[in-house]
Enzyme design. Structure first.
Site, mmCIF file in Angstrom:
data_model
loop_
_atom_site.group_PDB
_atom_site.id
_atom_site.type_symbol
_atom_site.label_atom_id
_atom_site.label_comp_id
_atom_site.label_asym_id
_atom_site.label_seq_id
_atom_site.Cartn_x
_atom_site.Cartn_y
_atom_site.Cartn_z
ATOM 1 N N GLU A 66 20.271 -23.693 -20.265
ATOM 2 C CA GLU A 66 20.570 -24.931 -20.967
ATOM 3 C C GLU A 66 21.695 -24.834 -21.995
ATOM 4 O OE1 GLU A 66 19.077 -28.060 -20.533
ATOM 5 O OE2 GLU A 66 18.278 -27.120 -18.734
ATOM 6 N N SER A 464 -47.571 -41.767 -19.395
ATOM 7 C CA SER A 464 -48.439 -40.928 -20.222
ATOM 8 C C SER A 464 -47.656 -40.031 -21.173
ATOM 9 C CB SER A 464 -49.339 -40.071 -19.327
ATOM 10 O OG SER A 464 -50.240 -40.894 -18.614
#
Length: 788
Positions: A66, A464
């Site tokens: 770059e 229950s």
């Protein structure tokens, strides 16, 4: 003229100091308590990294690709700009750009991506300012954390994970050069999309690195001849906990809004990765076991011509989703002589389906009936069937491996087992009893199949499993485990009902006078109804509210005794955690800690401190403490612990004895027609609840009770959750005594009476001493062992 442009544009340019305050868009990451990645949320995958963490050779790769003059220019490459200017004059627009790394930082952080002259001039001015105010390495670090490198990867560290499943420091030279080639055109040079162009770009960068003296000739030759190794790697989650992850995501968005997805928050949950993984698998195993008990529903689809080319068949199979471990497969051949079928499995290829994996697959008729047991593969599958299968992973001993000549003629096909996607659903939630921290949670078979989190959203009848709350109310109101109620028929007439209500026990039988202890561990419905009637609806509802059990979906009638109200599995688990810890309030929580993108702790779950009866709601002097108030009398809770341990020792929860522990207590629960099945069990440290049922309440079939459906799931989880942990009993509070009683009457036993049992009482509720013939209390005539 340049000066005029500068004076015109300078007032609109941002200040470079803003770079120090810019937050990179970093995803939300969710971890378990033991630092295992659970999930990642956010559009951009980014993991910020410092320049010191990046190998020098990787920096050189980006400079070669770059901006090879990065460390010598003042932010602008005038040769590159001249080239860009010529392009602008000759073509009318800029093609090659000529941007330095500093200019790219200016563009990426401050400017649009429009290719215009004004934007380019702004870029130049900002680059010069950035160079004046920041060090070169600071600029390069900003660049490497911001650049887009394809596949939702922003920044170098994220790209290393996406393409190579590695950290930056673990990359090879060839891989470093490949990543350095991406900023120019992340799509064009993407090794996953355009491997040939990516390879050319990589080798060009390697050549540049050699020309610039960054690498040797040997290193260049080795790296430029290396094969492409890139592959797509999704975030490497380490725990199967999608329901938990979604709960954490929703809570973070509630707290921080959309910033939760972008500001790099790191969330640490209370769940333990091993327990959570076990909870996920235990629930799936339990749901699959239920499905197998009720038979095979048949193929999920058909393909008319199973002899088509493999690529065509795989394309058709892609229309059927893979769900967890279940893969869609096409039956191509069925061979009854060899007792197997040959399949094409999505994601696996050709595979063998052996008959011994299909013996469960009697044809489903109803929840109560299945067809005859299959004896050969053709009883179950036919060519063209699309079915779900699981891969059978077996370890073949070395002596059983084929020799070279055999392996060339007999390809080793993987083996799969027939399965089917469960229609029944379930939930598991496990709480640390003292604090309410969620240690594990699963809200269904598959989050991918259904986002509905049954652990926190499904309101169901507890059956229950509700009884312990009723019995605790009785113990708080002067009754004891030895209080006797008559287990006999009872009929209620109600103008609102089409017929009289005749409740009964699950066995259909009646057992006469029964102590509360036995009534609880045998889950006697008629005793519970009479108990509620004696206590009174108002007294019971007030006590439930005292325990902070939601009562909004409970009818104020005697059916409440059988668990007819509606509660979520989380509600039930929380109530059992209150019982487990000795009667203190519990507020379930999932998030232990939150850190922001800079690593600062922005939230820490408060420390839980138990206090008796009167607690400050907010203590300004101790903001990091949450006080848990006592909600139930410790003596009543201890008596209930004793009674509920009998549920495991001799009652409906006997399967839990497989843990080989004496500190386990619990309660099963089953509603009418087996529409909901439960098991909640605990010791003094941990409380876990499991529920199974259909999303739309439907009978689960005869024989499906809490002890046979929910308890096995609970057991599989708790074997791991309690592994290597010491017994945890609730300490016995003062004011309790143990007395020998007559098990039929609940009264003090006669001296030497056969069949007498010990029972625990509050001192004030203990049966009075027996009267002797001369009218005195016969205490002095008791044998020593009869005094306890």
């Amino acid at each position: 003229m340049a000066a005029s442009f500068y004076l015109y544009l300078r007032p609109g340019l941002p200040e470079v100091e803003q770079l120090a305050d810019i937050k990179l868009q970093t995803p939300l990451r969710v971890y378990s308590a033991d630092e295992r990645l659970i999930a990642e949320f956010g559009e951009k995958r980014r993991a910020p990294i410092t320049i010191e963490q990046i190998p020098t050779i990787q920096l050189h790769a980006f400079l070669a690709a770059e901006d090879s003059n990065f460390y010598s220019h003042m932010g602008v490459d005038f040769k590159g700009l001249l080239r860009a200017a010529i392009e602008l004059v000759t073509t009318g627009h800029i093609q090659s750009g000529g941007s330095t790394i500093t200019m790219q930082v200016a563009k990426n952080y401050f400017l649009s991506r429009d290719r215009t002259f004004i934007r380019k001039f702004n870029e130049i001015l900002l680059a010069v300012q950035i160079e004046r105010e920041l060090e070169k390495n600071e600029i390069l670090e900003l660049y490497l954390n911001k650049i887009y490198l394809g596949n939702r990867a922003y920044g170098l560290q994220a790209a290393a994970q996406v393409y190579y499943d590695k950290k930056v420091k673990e990359l090879s030279l060839a891989q470093m050069a490949m990543l350095a080639g991406l900023p120019k055109a992340p799509s064009a040079y993407n090794p996953l999309v355009n491997p040939e162009r990516a390879l050319i770009r990589r080798n060009w960068i390697l050549g540049r690195m050699q020309d610039l003296g960054y690498i040797s000739e040997d290193a260049y030759q080795l790296a430029s001849n290396a094969e492409l190794t890139a592959s797509y790697n999704a975030p490497a989650t380490e725990v199967d906990a999608d329901y938990v992850a979604e709960m954490a995501r929703a809570e973070m968005v509630k707290r921080f809004g959309d910033a939760a997805y972008t500001d790099g928050y790191v969330v640490t949950l209370t769940v333990d990765s091993r327990k959570q993984q076990t909870a996920t698998e235990a629930l799936r195993n339990g749901l699959e076991a239920y499905e197998e008990r009720h038979g095979y529903r048949g193929p999920i689809g058909t393909i008319e011509d199973p002899s088509q080319p493999e690529a065509t068949l795989l394309a058709e199979l892609s229309n059927y989703p893979r769900i967890e471990d279940l893969s869609p497969a096409l039956v191509q051949q069925v061979n009854d002589e060899d007792n197997q079928a040959h399949l094409l499995v999505r994601g696996l290829g050709a595979a063998t389906l052996a008959m011994d994996t299909m013996t469960w697959a009697s044809r489903h008729r109803t929840v109560n009936y299945t067809g005859p047991k299959p004896s050969k593969p053709s009883d179950v599958v036919s060519p063209g069937d699309v079915v779900y299968v699981k891969e059978v992973r077996t370890t073949t001993p070395p002596e059983a491996m084929p020799d070279d000549s055999t392996s060339q003629t007999m390809p080793n096909k993987p083996t799969v087992a027939l399965s089917q996607l469960p229609e029944v659903q379930g939930a598991l939630i496990s709480l640390e009893a003292e604090t309410g921290a969620i240690e594990a949670l699963s809200g269904g078979y598959s989050f991918g199949q259904s986002k509905y989190n049954r652990a926190i959203q499904a309101t169901r009848q507890p059956g229950s499993a509700f009884k312990p709350f009723l019995y605790l109310a009785a113990l708080e109101n002067g009754m004891s485990p030895a209080t006797v109620f008559n287990d006999a028929p009872i009929v209620f007439d109600d103008d609102q009902l089409a017929s009289a209500w005749r409740p009964k026990n699950s066995s259909g039988q009646f057992y006469g006078p029964t102590r509360l202890r036995e009534a609880l561990y045998r889950s006697r419905n008629l005793v519970s109804i009479r108990l509620l009637r004696d206590l009174g609806i108002d007294t019971t509802m007030n006590f439930l509210e005292q325990l902070r059990i939601p009562t909004g979906n409970m009818q104020r009638d005697l059916s409440l005794a059988l668990g007819s109200g509606l509660l979520t599995p989380l509600d039930v688990a929380r109530g059992f955690a209150v019982i487990a810890n000795g009667g203190y309030d519990v507020t379930p929580y999932l998030i232990q800690q939150v850190k922001d993108g800079q690593g600062k702790v922005v939230y820490q779950a408060p420390e839980v401190v138990h206090c008796n009866w009167r607690c400050p709601e907010h203590d300004p002097e101790h903001p990091g403490i949450r006080y848990a108030q006592r909600l139930a009398d410790p003596k009543a809770v201890y008596l209930l612990h004793s009674m509920m341990r009998d549920v495991v020792r001799r009652g409906t929860g006997r399967r839990a004895l497989a843990l080989g522990r004496s500190d386990i207590a619990g309660k099963t629960g089953t509603t009418n027609d087996q529409r909901d099945t439960w098991f909640s069990g605990f010791n003094h440290r941990i409380a876990t609840t499991v529920w199974l049922g259909y999303d739309q309440p439907t009978p689960m079939g005869r024989g499906e009770y809490g002890g046979s459906t929910a308890l096995p799931v609970w057991l599989e989880y708790m074997k791991v959750a309690l592994e290597d942990t010491p017994s945890a009993f609730m300490p016995q509070p003062n004011g309790l005594v143990s007395v020998r009683i007559d098990p039929r009457t609940g009264q003090r036993a006669l001296p030497g009476q056969e069949g007498a049992v010990f029972e625990v009482f509050r001192e004030e509720n203990a049966p009075p001493p027996l009267e002797t013939a001369n009218g005195s209390h016969g205490n002095g005539n008791h044998l020593p062992q009869e005094l306890f």
